[in-house]
Write a protein that holds these residues in place. Structure first.
Motif, PDB file in Angstrom:
ATOM      1  N   VAL A  23       3.247  12.067   1.433  1.00 33.37           N
ATOM      2  CA  VAL A  23       2.645  10.739   1.303  1.00 33.37           C
ATOM      3  C   VAL A  23       3.744   9.747   1.682  1.00 33.37           C
ATOM      4  O   VAL A  23       4.832  10.144   2.088  1.00 33.37           O
ATOM      5  CB  VAL A  23       2.152  10.469  -0.145  1.00 33.37           C
ATOM      6  CG1 VAL A  23       1.064  11.452  -0.534  1.00 33.37           C
ATOM      7  CG2 VAL A  23       3.298  10.495  -1.143  1.00 33.37           C
ATOM      8  N   LEU A  24       3.453   8.451   1.597  1.00 37.64           N
ATOM      9  CA  LEU A  24       4.516   7.476   1.803  1.00 37.64           C
ATOM     10  C   LEU A  24       4.263   6.282   0.896  1.00 37.64           C
ATOM     11  O   LEU A  24       3.282   5.563   1.076  1.00 37.64           O
ATOM     12  CB  LEU A  24       4.594   7.037   3.268  1.00 37.64           C
ATOM     13  CG  LEU A  24       5.779   6.106   3.594  1.00 37.64           C
ATOM     14  CD1 LEU A  24       7.115   6.765   3.285  1.00 37.64           C
ATOM     15  CD2 LEU A  24       5.742   5.685   5.060  1.00 37.64           C
ATOM     16  N   MET A  25       5.123   6.137  -0.076  1.00 34.36           N
ATOM     17  CA  MET A  25       4.988   5.017  -1.003  1.00 34.36           C
ATOM     18  C   MET A  25       5.835   3.858  -0.509  1.00 34.36           C
ATOM     19  O   MET A  25       6.813   4.055   0.197  1.00 34.36           O
ATOM     20  CB  MET A  25       5.412   5.468  -2.402  1.00 34.36           C
ATOM     21  CG  MET A  25       4.405   6.453  -2.999  1.00 34.36           C
ATOM     22  SD  MET A  25       4.909   7.109  -4.611  1.00 34.36           S
ATOM     23  CE  MET A  25       5.846   8.553  -4.108  1.00 34.36           C
ATOM     24  N   PRO A  26       5.444   2.625  -0.875  1.00 36.48           N
ATOM     25  CA  PRO A  26       6.181   1.458  -0.391  1.00 36.48           C
ATOM     26  C   PRO A  26       7.535   1.324  -1.077  1.00 36.48           C
ATOM     27  O   PRO A  26       7.790   1.945  -2.108  1.00 36.48           O
ATOM     28  CB  PRO A  26       5.264   0.295  -0.771  1.00 36.48           C
ATOM     29  CG  PRO A  26       4.511   0.788  -1.956  1.00 36.48           C
ATOM     30  CD  PRO A  26       4.306   2.258  -1.719  1.00 36.48           C
ATOM     31  N   THR A  27       8.394   0.476  -0.503  1.00 37.80           N
ATOM     32  CA  THR A  27       9.713   0.274  -1.102  1.00 37.80           C
ATOM     33  C   THR A  27       9.643  -0.714  -2.270  1.00 37.80           C
ATOM     34  O   THR A  27      10.408  -0.594  -3.219  1.00 37.80           O
ATOM     35  CB  THR A  27      10.707  -0.284  -0.062  1.00 37.80           C
ATOM     36  OG1 THR A  27      10.219  -1.536   0.424  1.00 37.80           O
ATOM     37  CG2 THR A  27      10.892   0.672   1.105  1.00 37.80           C
ATOM     38  N   MET A  74       5.188   5.237  -9.869  1.00 36.91           N
ATOM     39  CA  MET A  74       4.168   4.984  -8.848  1.00 36.91           C
ATOM     40  C   MET A  74       3.360   6.233  -8.524  1.00 36.91           C
ATOM     41  O   MET A  74       2.134   6.192  -8.389  1.00 36.91           O
ATOM     42  CB  MET A  74       4.820   4.410  -7.594  1.00 36.91           C
ATOM     43  CG  MET A  74       3.773   3.920  -6.602  1.00 36.91           C
ATOM     44  SD  MET A  74       4.499   3.188  -5.145  1.00 36.91           S
ATOM     45  CE  MET A  74       4.947   1.573  -5.759  1.00 36.91           C
ATOM     46  N   ILE A 130       9.449  10.604   2.076  1.00 32.02           N
ATOM     47  CA  ILE A 130      10.818  10.378   2.565  1.00 32.02           C
ATOM     48  C   ILE A 130      10.881   8.893   2.839  1.00 32.02           C
ATOM     49  O   ILE A 130      10.270   8.401   3.785  1.00 32.02           O
ATOM     50  CB  ILE A 130      11.100  11.214   3.832  1.00 32.02           C
ATOM     51  CG1 ILE A 130      10.913  12.707   3.533  1.00 32.02           C
ATOM     52  CG2 ILE A 130      12.510  10.932   4.345  1.00 32.02           C
ATOM     53  CD1 ILE A 130      11.086  13.624   4.741  1.00 32.02           C
ATOM     54  N   GLN A 131      11.552   8.163   1.991  1.00 31.11           N
ATOM     55  CA  GLN A 131      11.484   6.709   2.053  1.00 31.11           C
ATOM     56  C   GLN A 131      12.823   6.092   1.642  1.00 31.11           C
ATOM     57  O   GLN A 131      13.591   6.711   0.898  1.00 31.11           O
ATOM     58  CB  GLN A 131      10.351   6.239   1.126  1.00 31.11           C
ATOM     59  CG  GLN A 131      10.122   4.738   1.006  1.00 31.11           C
ATOM     60  CD  GLN A 131       9.747   4.052   2.308  1.00 31.11           C
ATOM     61  OE1 GLN A 131      10.558   4.000   3.237  1.00 31.11           O
ATOM     62  NE2 GLN A 131       8.539   3.511   2.384  1.00 31.11           N
ATOM     63  N   LEU A 164      -1.241   8.862   6.183  1.00 28.91           N
ATOM     64  CA  LEU A 164       0.113   9.001   6.735  1.00 28.91           C
ATOM     65  C   LEU A 164       0.087   9.754   8.065  1.00 28.91           C
ATOM     66  O   LEU A 164       0.849   9.433   8.984  1.00 28.91           O
ATOM     67  CB  LEU A 164       1.015   9.724   5.726  1.00 28.91           C
ATOM     68  CG  LEU A 164       2.471   9.882   6.153  1.00 28.91           C
ATOM     69  CD1 LEU A 164       3.142   8.544   6.413  1.00 28.91           C
ATOM     70  CD2 LEU A 164       3.257  10.677   5.106  1.00 28.91           C
ATOM     71  N   GLU A 171       4.097  -5.703   2.778  1.00 26.42           N
ATOM     72  CA  GLU A 171       5.045  -4.713   3.301  1.00 26.42           C
ATOM     73  C   GLU A 171       4.336  -3.971   4.426  1.00 26.42           C
ATOM     74  O   GLU A 171       3.278  -3.380   4.214  1.00 26.42           O
ATOM     75  CB  GLU A 171       5.472  -3.754   2.175  1.00 26.42           C
ATOM     76  CG  GLU A 171       6.572  -2.798   2.586  1.00 26.42           C
ATOM     77  CD  GLU A 171       7.173  -2.027   1.411  1.00 26.42           C
ATOM     78  OE1 GLU A 171       7.212  -2.552   0.279  1.00 26.42           O
ATOM     79  OE2 GLU A 171       7.596  -0.869   1.621  1.00 26.42           O
ATOM     80  N   TYR A 212       0.808  -1.213   0.000  1.00 26.17           N
ATOM     81  CA  TYR A 212       0.000   0.000   0.000  1.00 26.17           C
ATOM     82  C   TYR A 212       0.843   1.266   0.000  1.00 26.17           C
ATOM     83  O   TYR A 212       1.898   1.312   0.614  1.00 26.17           O
ATOM     84  CB  TYR A 212      -0.927   0.015   1.228  1.00 26.17           C
ATOM     85  CG  TYR A 212      -1.983  -1.053   1.101  1.00 26.17           C
ATOM     86  CD1 TYR A 212      -3.206  -0.781   0.519  1.00 26.17           C
ATOM     87  CD2 TYR A 212      -1.712  -2.372   1.488  1.00 26.17           C
ATOM     88  CE1 TYR A 212      -4.155  -1.778   0.334  1.00 26.17           C
ATOM     89  CE2 TYR A 212      -2.656  -3.374   1.312  1.00 26.17           C
ATOM     90  CZ  TYR A 212      -3.867  -3.067   0.728  1.00 26.17           C
ATOM     91  OH  TYR A 212      -4.795  -4.055   0.520  1.00 26.17           O
ATOM     92  N   ALA A 213       0.309   2.287  -0.679  1.00 25.21           N
ATOM     93  CA  ALA A 213       0.865   3.639  -0.544  1.00 25.21           C
ATOM     94  C   ALA A 213      -0.027   4.390   0.432  1.00 25.21           C
ATOM     95  O   ALA A 213      -1.256   4.242   0.404  1.00 25.21           O
ATOM     96  CB  ALA A 213       0.878   4.339  -1.896  1.00 25.21           C
ATOM     97  N   TRP A 214       0.589   5.182   1.282  1.00 26.65           N
ATOM     98  CA  TRP A 214      -0.139   5.968   2.278  1.00 26.65           C
ATOM     99  C   TRP A 214      -0.334   7.371   1.729  1.00 26.65           C
ATOM    100  O   TRP A 214       0.631   8.082   1.455  1.00 26.65           O
ATOM    101  CB  TRP A 214       0.636   5.979   3.594  1.00 26.65           C
ATOM    102  CG  TRP A 214       0.703   4.600   4.193  1.00 26.65           C
ATOM    103  CD1 TRP A 214       1.542   3.578   3.808  1.00 26.65           C
ATOM    104  CD2 TRP A 214      -0.146   4.064   5.203  1.00 26.65           C
ATOM    105  NE1 TRP A 214       1.258   2.452   4.541  1.00 26.65           N
ATOM    106  CE2 TRP A 214       0.234   2.712   5.402  1.00 26.65           C
ATOM    107  CE3 TRP A 214      -1.190   4.593   5.983  1.00 26.65           C
ATOM    108  CZ2 TRP A 214      -0.395   1.889   6.345  1.00 26.65           C
ATOM    109  CZ3 TRP A 214      -1.807   3.780   6.908  1.00 26.65           C
ATOM    110  CH2 TRP A 214      -1.405   2.448   7.082  1.00 26.65           C
ATOM    111  N   LEU A 215      -1.596   7.764   1.589  1.00 25.48           N
ATOM    112  CA  LEU A 215      -1.908   9.118   1.128  1.00 25.48           C
ATOM    113  C   LEU A 215      -1.845  10.068   2.330  1.00 25.48           C
ATOM    114  O   LEU A 215      -1.740   9.611   3.473  1.00 25.48           O
ATOM    115  CB  LEU A 215      -3.279   9.113   0.455  1.00 25.48           C
ATOM    116  CG  LEU A 215      -3.430   8.081  -0.686  1.00 25.48           C
ATOM    117  CD1 LEU A 215      -4.726   8.330  -1.454  1.00 25.48           C
ATOM    118  CD2 LEU A 215      -2.255   8.118  -1.640  1.00 25.48           C
ATOM    119  N   PRO A 216      -1.911  11.381   2.088  1.00 26.40           N
ATOM    120  CA  PRO A 216      -1.630  12.317   3.198  1.00 26.40           C
ATOM    121  C   PRO A 216      -2.434  12.068   4.474  1.00 26.40           C
ATOM    122  O   PRO A 216      -1.868  12.079   5.572  1.00 26.40           O
ATOM    123  CB  PRO A 216      -1.950  13.682   2.569  1.00 26.40           C
ATOM    124  CG  PRO A 216      -1.616  13.505   1.121  1.00 26.40           C
ATOM    125  CD  PRO A 216      -2.049  12.095   0.793  1.00 26.40           C
TER     126      PRO A 216
END
Lengths: 437, 437
Positions: B69-73, B113, B135-136, A47, A154, A40-44
């Motif tokens: 946001v935070l995208m996965p690795t 992505m 920041i990942q 997060l 993940e 998954y991606a975390w949107l604002p």
């Protein structure tokens, strides 16, 4: 944050792939988006929740004397050969070959790596105890990832590891984490019940899972009702003192997951004290002695210069899983009901008529004043109908809505709505400021 | 933090594997440990620095209107096939097969992505502009990782991506990041000079690298001396206003990396204005128009309902690399000299006689009072000789040392030493409090 500019893609429809309520609500409220199966991606907005959970976990770890480090996600297979777990771990471990054909893996846990860091950095019994934690992404290649972030591949986890000179010290470290976990989950508005657990692939002979109760929980759990009412936050905790009394208080009453369940003992309780429910695991703690320190030779010099193999424990909290777990435990038909401590914003200002200058001005003034006081505020200044705003605000679950419209404003009033109770009150704008500061 | 309990394994010897000063000092000061080739674990002191750099980066991104946001690795190979980069990327991409034999990879960057997240979440020109960052951890499988965290394989990066309706909007987004980067590096005590750059595998036709000057820099750079003296922090920035004037001010003077160097233009400068030096890249910004949005069909509906392909840019800061970069730019023979804003602790209290009750009491009192005021303090209460303490404090580079010994204390004084200048002053303990609050 002005909602007209915020990247918050909410959905009216229920996504078909989501089987459980937290997954549905996380997609609908624009918290996350799936980018691959179980990833998954975390949107604002999501997060912000994740970071709040991290913050609570971190504060309680620090208070209990743990020190934060950060280990990498990619580990060498050789490290896992030292403990003998490389071949044993099975297909959930994501195995990788780098460009030089070296065998690597994406860490599913960190017992081996922390043991090496400890072994290289600590040489004397004088430097004990040590308790090191990190909050880092892990990977477990689930054969069938499901339930959104509750069982993703993940995932973000807080894991820590304690090192002590003897078993008594290790039990004290274990008890510290036991109490820190009670506090951590309570601060998030959760009823988390410690249950004696199987130790699985981590090993050891003392272990508790922390289980939150939710109708939609993944497993059956059985406990004494008294555990639900116990309150840790009203106590003053001294982590350097003996904590066995508190641990005993929480462990003397019956509590077990399905796999550890003793039906006879449970049924010996008076019927009114029995609670058979469903639960979600959000934390797990282990004492495993020298299981890793012995094969990996993590020793320190004792007072007489002798080599002592250290006693270890490990302690995990599923940080990203908790986002789903909290929603499972706290929602209604309209959407999410965030507990105050981890809500993405504490207050939402709902502007009922964005094209009305007086309303816009009043909203902006409230926004600026609350923000200046350090309150996190979401300002719904979007040019859509009030009904859509109310529905979105209930969906995303901000604890307090301040509703500003032309009629109320003309009478010197705005409406304050509590998301959880639904109670609405008319108050003067300046009272809003006093209430949330 | 009491140093006797802190996990801070410093080293007296220079580790043989470290070729450059920042790598040597990061190992000696106990900031990191290598866990595999080019992969590092961050120990408590190093993690504090890393988090401080993250904080400054985050504050400046937020101020410039970017949203986190935070995208996965781990990413799917299919995603990279959409842009056509999967086959093109080469052996630096860590390619992975999961248990179902699906092709995955550890993200080296996130253009694909984020373009999908944008495409699925944003449908109208009214929702533009958008600028999303995260920041990942990233992975680039360097053939020969070296220079510690400066050229590691797993590294922490801030990358963001702007989406605009047209080129003019995209240039404004580019300029916002240009100015935000100037501010970010300046706040870290760095002289970072923007230099026109090659766009490499990211693509596009407008790009600047931000280079900090250090004798040990990895590449030759050439610029006008005036650039070194320019100051961005004294300006008031309005990110909604036109920023082209500021960008022109910084780009009108000659500055180029080796690969973009125009020797003739450089030599046309008066000799006194020429600066030929060595530099370290710490940031890189790109405008690349529709290079990703076109093949990946990232479009929004325009005012007349027409489909408009969005204009994009991307912007990177090497967060973990900066820890090394700052040390390269700020150290002396005794160790690291941390700039205030990113120092792991602002003040160190050095107890010269831990077995003396009066000295211990005075140190504890200072520690408690400073901590209560929100100052980060490291308290060296270890039972070792003063010489070892002085050496360690200089090595780890805390900006201010407060030295407390029995003789001074009897005269009502403690010594305050500035790490950078070496200047020592005798002051009353209560003055210490006033100075650092």
């Amino acid at each position: 944050m002005r909602m007209s500019q915020y990247f918050l893609p909410t959905m009216k429809e229920t996504p078909s792939e989501a089987q459980i309520v937290s997954h549905r609500l996380m997609l609908r409220a624009g918290l996350v988006r799936q980018t691959s199966a179980g990833i998954y991606a975390w949107l604002p907005l999501g997060l912000r929740v994740l970071r709040n959970i991290e913050r609570v976990v971190r504060e309680e770890q620090d208070a209990a004397g743990a020190q934060e480090v950060l280990m990498p996600t990619i580990q060498s297979a050789d490290l896992w050969r030292e403990s003998g777990r490389y071949d044993a771990y099975g297909p959930e471990m994501l195995r990788i070959k780098d460009r030089h054909d070296r065998e690597m893996l994406y860490g599913p846990t960190n017992e081996e790596m922390i043991t090496v860091l400890f072994r290289d950095g600590v040489k004397s019994y004088r430097d004990l105890p040590k308790n090191l934690y990190h909050i880092q992404w892990k990977f477990r290649d689930e054969v069938r990832p499901r339930f959104g972030v509750m069982r993703g591949r993940e995932f973000l986890m807080k894991d820590n590891y304690s090192f002590d000179i003897d078993k008594a010290g290790a039990i004290h470290s274990y008890n510290r984490m036991f109490v820190a976990y009670l506090r951590t989950f309570a601060r998030m508005g959760l009823k988390a019940i410690p249950m004696r657990a199987d130790t699985g692939p981590i090993g050891g002979d003392l272990s508790h899972e922390f289980i939150i109760l939710a109708e939609t929980g993944e497993s059956a759990v059985f406990c004494h009702k008294g555990l639900v009412d116990k309150d840790i936050l009203s106590r003053t905790i001294d982590y350097s003192a003996d904590l066995q009394g508190i641990v005993n208080e929480w462990t003397s009453l019956y509590a077990a997951t399905d796999e550890m369940h003793d039906a006879k003992a449970f049924e010996a309780l008076p019927e009114g004290e029995r609670l058979a429910a469903r639960g979600i695991e959000v934390g797990h703690i282990f004492y495993f002695g020298t299981k890793y320190s012995k094969p990996m030779n993590a020793v320190v010099a004792g007072p007489g210069g002798e080599q002592i193999t250290v006693e270890m424990g490990s302690y995990g909290i599923g940080v990203s899983r908790l986002v789903g777990g909290i929603i499972e435990a706290s929602h209604d038909d309209a959407g999410i009901v965030w507990p105050d401590e981890i809500a993405p914003f504490k207050v939402a200002i709902v502007n009922l008529k964005p094209d009305d200058g007086a309303v816009g001005g009043a909203c902006q003034k409230l926004y600026d004043a609350l923000t200046a006081k350090g309150v996190d505020v979401l300002h719904d200044d979007r040019d859509i109908r009030p009904g859509g705003k109310f529905a979105d605000m209930d969906l995303i679950g901000i604890p307090w809505q301040v509703i500003v419209g032309p009629k109320g404003l003309a009478a010197g009033k705005v409406e304050v709505k509590n998301r959880k109770t639904g109670v609405r009150e008319e108050v003067a704008p300046e009272q809003v400021l006093a209430r949330f500061s």
